[in-house]
Design a protein around this motif. Structure first.
Motif, PDB file in Angstrom:
ATOM      1  N   UNK A 174       0.832  -1.205   0.000  1.00 15.04           N
ATOM      2  CA  UNK A 174       0.000   0.000   0.000  1.00 15.04           C
ATOM      3  C   UNK A 174       0.862   1.249   0.000  1.00 15.04           C
ATOM      4  N   UNK A 175       1.918   1.252   0.809  1.00 18.48           N
ATOM      5  CA  UNK A 175       2.832   2.398   0.839  1.00 18.48           C
ATOM      6  C   UNK A 175       3.473   2.595  -0.528  1.00 18.48           C
ATOM      7  N   UNK A 176       3.839   1.507  -1.193  1.00 16.01           N
ATOM      8  CA  UNK A 176       4.463   1.595  -2.520  1.00 16.01           C
ATOM      9  C   UNK A 176       3.495   2.202  -3.533  1.00 16.01           C
ATOM     10  N   UNK A 177       2.239   1.755  -3.489  1.00 16.80           N
ATOM     11  CA  UNK A 177       1.237   2.279  -4.420  1.00 16.80           C
ATOM     12  C   UNK A 177       1.014   3.771  -4.193  1.00 16.80           C
ATOM     13  N   UNK A 178       0.893   4.189  -2.936  1.00 19.71           N
ATOM     14  CA  UNK A 178       0.668   5.605  -2.641  1.00 19.71           C
ATOM     15  C   UNK A 178       1.868   6.468  -3.017  1.00 19.71           C
ATOM     16  N   UNK A 179       3.075   5.957  -2.805  1.00 19.97           N
ATOM     17  CA  UNK A 179       4.273   6.707  -3.186  1.00 19.97           C
ATOM     18  C   UNK A 179       4.336   6.866  -4.706  1.00 19.97           C
ATOM     19  N   UNK A 180       3.994   5.807  -5.437  1.00 15.09           N
ATOM     20  CA  UNK A 180       4.014   5.843  -6.901  1.00 15.09           C
ATOM     21  C   UNK A 180       2.978   6.833  -7.428  1.00 15.09           C
ATOM     22  N   UNK A 181       1.781   6.812  -6.843  1.00 18.64           N
ATOM     23  CA  UNK A 181       0.728   7.748  -7.255  1.00 18.64           C
ATOM     24  C   UNK A 181       1.141   9.188  -6.938  1.00 18.64           C
ATOM     25  N   UNK A 182       1.790   9.407  -5.791  1.00 18.83           N
ATOM     26  CA  UNK A 182       2.247  10.755  -5.436  1.00 18.83           C
ATOM     27  C   UNK A 182       3.247  11.282  -6.453  1.00 18.83           C
ATOM     28  N   UNK A 183       4.168  10.415  -6.891  1.00 16.39           N
ATOM     29  CA  UNK A 183       5.144  10.826  -7.895  1.00 16.39           C
ATOM     30  C   UNK A 183       4.460  11.108  -9.237  1.00 16.39           C
TER      31      UNK A 183
END
Length: 260
Positions: free
Chosen positions: A228-237
Motif C-alpha cells: 500500500x505504501x508503494x502504491x501511494x508513493x508511486x501515485x504521489x510521484x
C-alpha cells in the motif's frame, strides 16, 4: 498534585521519550510534534490534520506505542518529504521531494489521482496480479484495471497504475525502510520516476526542461503495509509529473502568444 514513589526523570523516563498510543488526542500529538521540532509553521493546518489522521490509523493498528521514528515518517508523508536519514544520497532525495512537494502545495489544483481501492494476489508458484481503482479528479470518476507481473506484486501494482493513467513511466529508484523495530513498524517507501524514453511526451518534457534533461519526480508514503505504501508513493510521484506537465503546457502556450 500527582503523588509518585519516584519521579520518572530519576530513572531516565522523560516526557520526551514517552510513546503515544491509540488513546492520545490532538493536544498530545501536537505537543509531541513540537518536541520533535515541528512547531509553528513547520506544518500547515491541512498537513497537521493529515498527519494526525495517519497517526490514529497507525496507533489503532499497533499494539505497541507509536515511536518517534514513526512520527517523523508520518510528518514526512503528510508534507510529501522525508525528514530522516543522514546519507548524502538520502539527503538529496529528501530535498528533491521537499521541493516538488512545495511546488505542488502552491498549486491551486488538488492531486489528479487518488488511490481508492487495491487488491493484490501473490504467492509461490503463482503469477502476481493486482487490481487497482484510482479516482481521477479531472474526469470526476473512478477508474479500475488489473495487471499481471512476473517479478512480484509491487511490479503488478505499478503496471496497473500506468495502465489506468495512460502514462509510460521509468522507475529510477525504489527504497523501503522501517521507522522503528518490531513486526508492527511503519514502512516508508520512496520512489523516483521519469517519463519513459522514446515517446512524444518524454521528448516534449526534455525540450521544456533545462539542458534537455527529462525531469524526475519523487513520491513518499508510509503504511504498515509495504505494498500500500508503494502504491501511494508511486501515485504521489505520478501526480507531480502530471502537475509539472500541465504547468509546462500552460507556460508553452503563453510563450507562443504574441501581440499583434
Amino acid at each position: 498534585q500527582t503523588y509518585e514513589i519516584i519521579r520518572p526523570e530519576d530513572v531516565g523516563v522523560t516526557s520526551g521519550n514517552l510513546a503515544l498510543g491509540k488513546h492520545s488526542g490532538r493536544h498530545a500529538f501536537k505537543t509531541k510534534l513540537e518536541e520533535l521540532g515541528y512547531a509553528g509553521a513547520a506544518l500547515s493546518d491541512a498537513q497537521f490534520q493529515a498527519a494526525f489522521g495517519k497517526f490514529k490509523q497507525l496507533a489503532d493498528a499497533k499494539k505497541t506505542g507509536v515511536t518517534d521514528g514513526d512520527l517523523h515518517a508520518l510528518v514526512a508523508d503528510a508534507r510529501g518529504s522525508s525528514s530522516s536519514g543522514t546519507a548524502a544520497a538520502a539527503a538529496a532525495e529528501e530535498q528533491a521531494i521537499a521541493e516538488e512537494s512545495s511546488s505542488s502545495n502552491n498549486s491551486a489544483h488538488p492531486p489528479r489521482f487518488t488511490l481508492k481501492q487495491m487488491q493484490v494476489f501473490t504467492g509461490i508458484g503463482v503469477t502476481p496480479t493486482a487490481t487497482v481503482t484510482l479516482h481521477d479528479a479531472v474526469e470526476a470518476a473512478d477508474r479500475t484495471d488489473a495487471a499481471l507481473a512476473a517479478n512480484g506484486p509491487i511490479e503488478a501494482v505499478f503496471s496497473v497504475i500506468q495502465r489506468i493513467t495512460g502514462l509510460a513511466i521509468d522507475l529510477l529508484s525504489f527504497n523501503v525502510s522501517a521507522t522503528s523495530e518490531g513486526q508492527e513498524t511503519l514502512g516508508k517507501v520512496a520512489v523516483r520516476i521519469a517519463r519513459a524514453g522514446g515517446g512524444d511526451a518524454a521528448d516534449s518534457a526534455a525540450a521544456l526542461a533545462p539542458s534537455g534533461a527529462v525531469p524526475k519526480f519523487s513520491g513518499l508514503a508510509t503504511n504498515v503495509d509495504i505494498i500500500t505504501a508503494s502504491a501511494n508513493a508511486y501515485v504521489a510521484a505520478l501526480n507531480r509529473l502530471v502537475a509539472h506537465d500541465a504547468r509546462d503546457t500552460r507556460a508553452s502556450h503563453k510563450d507562443r502568444n504574441v501581440d499583434i
